[in-house]
Motif scaffolding. Structure first.
Motif, PDB file in Angstrom:
ATOM      1  N   ILE A  69       1.734 -54.695   7.652  1.00  0.00           N
ATOM      2  CA  ILE A  69       1.909 -54.538   7.980  1.00  0.00           C
ATOM      3  C   ILE A  69       1.343 -53.074   8.680  1.00  0.00           C
ATOM      4  CG2 ILE A  69       3.587 -52.841   7.977  1.00  0.00           C
ATOM      5  CD1 ILE A  69       5.172 -54.760   5.834  1.00  0.00           C
ATOM      6  N   SER A  70       0.256 -52.563   7.937  1.00  0.00           N
ATOM      7  CA  SER A  70      -0.369 -51.212   9.113  1.00  0.00           C
ATOM      8  C   SER A  70      -1.035 -51.982   9.697  1.00  0.00           C
ATOM      9  CB  SER A  70      -1.278 -50.533   7.864  1.00  0.00           C
ATOM     10  OG  SER A  70      -1.950 -51.607   6.809  1.00  0.00           O
ATOM     11  N   SER A  71      -1.621 -53.187   9.425  1.00  0.00           N
ATOM     12  CA  SER A  71      -2.248 -53.914  11.049  1.00  0.00           C
ATOM     13  C   SER A  71      -1.390 -54.218  12.145  1.00  0.00           C
ATOM     14  CB  SER A  71      -3.100 -55.331  10.633  1.00  0.00           C
ATOM     15  OG  SER A  71      -4.018 -54.992   9.564  1.00  0.00           O
ATOM     16  N   LEU A  72      -0.028 -54.462  11.444  1.00  0.00           N
ATOM     17  CA  LEU A  72       0.843 -55.035  12.663  1.00  0.00           C
ATOM     18  C   LEU A  72       1.579 -54.066  13.550  1.00  0.00           C
ATOM     19  CD1 LEU A  72       2.438 -56.985  14.800  1.00  0.00           C
ATOM     20  CD2 LEU A  72       3.531 -57.032  12.779  1.00  0.00           C
ATOM     21  N   ALA A  74      -0.325 -50.942  13.694  1.00  0.00           N
ATOM     22  CA  ALA A  74      -1.987 -50.189  14.418  1.00  0.00           C
ATOM     23  C   ALA A  74      -1.721 -50.917  15.912  1.00  0.00           C
ATOM     24  CB  ALA A  74      -3.221 -50.868  13.760  1.00  0.00           C
ATOM     25  N   HIS A  75      -1.740 -52.462  15.939  1.00  0.00           N
ATOM     26  CA  HIS A  75      -1.639 -52.914  16.760  1.00  0.00           C
ATOM     27  C   HIS A  75      -0.836 -52.877  18.272  1.00  0.00           C
ATOM     28  CE1 HIS A  75      -3.213 -56.893  18.529  1.00  0.00           C
ATOM     29  NE2 HIS A  75      -2.187 -57.532  18.690  1.00  0.00           N
ATOM     30  N   ILE A  76       0.620 -52.977  17.322  1.00  0.00           N
ATOM     31  CA  ILE A  76       1.579 -52.281  18.432  1.00  0.00           C
ATOM     32  C   ILE A  76       1.815 -51.102  18.452  1.00  0.00           C
ATOM     33  CG2 ILE A  76       4.042 -51.985  18.368  1.00  0.00           C
ATOM     34  CD1 ILE A  76       3.485 -54.975  17.766  1.00  0.00           C
ATOM     35  N   GLU A  77       1.567 -50.261  18.067  1.00  0.00           N
ATOM     36  CA  GLU A  77       0.919 -48.906  18.380  1.00  0.00           C
ATOM     37  C   GLU A  77       0.097 -48.712  19.727  1.00  0.00           C
ATOM     38  OE1 GLU A  77       0.705 -46.059  14.723  1.00  0.00           O
ATOM     39  OE2 GLU A  77       2.751 -46.334  14.758  1.00  0.00           O
ATOM     40  N   ALA A  78      -1.569 -49.222  19.579  1.00  0.00           N
ATOM     41  CA  ALA A  78      -2.632 -49.839  20.724  1.00  0.00           C
ATOM     42  C   ALA A  78      -1.799 -50.062  21.507  1.00  0.00           C
ATOM     43  CB  ALA A  78      -3.397 -50.565  19.844  1.00  0.00           C
ATOM     44  N   MET A  79      -1.027 -50.219  22.017  1.00  0.00           N
ATOM     45  CA  MET A  79       0.293 -51.287  22.843  1.00  0.00           C
ATOM     46  C   MET A  79       1.370 -50.172  23.939  1.00  0.00           C
ATOM     47  SD  MET A  79       0.122 -55.617  22.892  1.00  0.00           S
ATOM     48  CE  MET A  79       1.302 -54.712  21.410  1.00  0.00           C
ATOM     49  N   GLY A  81       3.206 -48.748  21.584  1.00  0.00           N
ATOM     50  CA  GLY A  81       5.123 -49.398  21.074  1.00  0.00           C
ATOM     51  C   GLY A  81       5.171 -48.620  19.622  1.00  0.00           C
ATOM     52  N   LYS A  82       6.173 -49.008  19.009  1.00  0.00           N
ATOM     53  CA  LYS A  82       6.524 -48.606  17.866  1.00  0.00           C
ATOM     54  C   LYS A  82       7.329 -49.464  17.099  1.00  0.00           C
ATOM     55  CE  LYS A  82       9.639 -45.382  15.181  1.00  0.00           C
ATOM     56  NZ  LYS A  82      10.547 -44.019  15.218  1.00  0.00           N
ATOM     57  N   LEU A  83       6.486 -50.147  15.708  1.00  0.00           N
ATOM     58  CA  LEU A  83       7.200 -51.140  15.283  1.00  0.00           C
ATOM     59  C   LEU A  83       8.168 -50.177  13.579  1.00  0.00           C
ATOM     60  CD1 LEU A  83       6.588 -54.215  14.016  1.00  0.00           C
ATOM     61  CD2 LEU A  83       5.133 -52.679  12.334  1.00  0.00           C
ATOM     62  N   GLU A  84       9.137 -51.021  14.044  1.00  0.00           N
ATOM     63  CA  GLU A  84      10.342 -51.501  13.348  1.00  0.00           C
ATOM     64  C   GLU A  84      10.711 -51.920  12.237  1.00  0.00           C
ATOM     65  OE1 GLU A  84      12.681 -47.730  15.420  1.00  0.00           O
ATOM     66  OE2 GLU A  84      13.058 -49.724  15.417  1.00  0.00           O
ATOM     67  N   ILE A  85      11.162 -52.041  11.611  1.00  0.00           N
ATOM     68  CA  ILE A  85      11.230 -53.356   9.767  1.00  0.00           C
ATOM     69  C   ILE A  85      12.707 -53.256   9.675  1.00  0.00           C
ATOM     70  CG2 ILE A  85      10.931 -54.561   7.594  1.00  0.00           C
ATOM     71  CD1 ILE A  85       8.241 -53.876   9.358  1.00  0.00           C
ATOM     72  N   ILE A  86      12.995 -54.132  10.295  1.00  0.00           N
ATOM     73  CA  ILE A  86      14.391 -54.563  10.497  1.00  0.00           C
ATOM     74  C   ILE A  86      15.704 -55.297   9.162  1.00  0.00           C
ATOM     75  CG2 ILE A  86      16.970 -54.450  11.461  1.00  0.00           C
ATOM     76  CD1 ILE A  86      15.883 -52.548  12.788  1.00  0.00           C
TER      77      ILE A  86
END
Length: 107
Positions: A69-72, A74-79, A81-86
């Protein structure tokens, strides 16, 4: 001679345009990482520079079906965005908060 999509779309019946718009938004709501990166106007090389990794690492991550999840995140934030797990249940959706960043925990 090729016609502009806007001209073709203007000739479509309203119901067909509505179906097309719905399909378009459905496709935007779900996409693989590589398509999301392209939609954000980023190359693998540019994303690699932001993440301080080599370009092949981005290619490898985008092909993975399983990742940290930390890799995903970082990938999303580099683009940008913000990752949310629902978690979605018949009764409703719940945002899982176990995966906050260290900055959030320390703040």
């Amino acid at each position: 001679m090729a016609k502009k999509f806007s001209e073709l779309e203007a000739k479509m019946p309203a119901a067909a345009r509505a179906r097309s718009d719905t399909k378009f938004h459905d496709l935007l709501a779900e996409m693989p990482l590589h398509e999301l990166r392209r939609a954000r106007g980023l190359t693998q090389k540019a994303l690699a520079e932001v993440l301080h990794v080599e370009q092949p690492a981005i290619a490898k991550l985008e092909r993975r079906a399983d990742m940290y999840i930390s890799s995903l995140r970082a990938h999303i934030e580099a683009m940008g965005g913000k990752l949310e797990i629902i978690a979605r249940f018949p009764e409703g959706a719940v945002k899982i908060q176990n995966f906050t960043t260290l900055e959030t925990i320390q703040a």
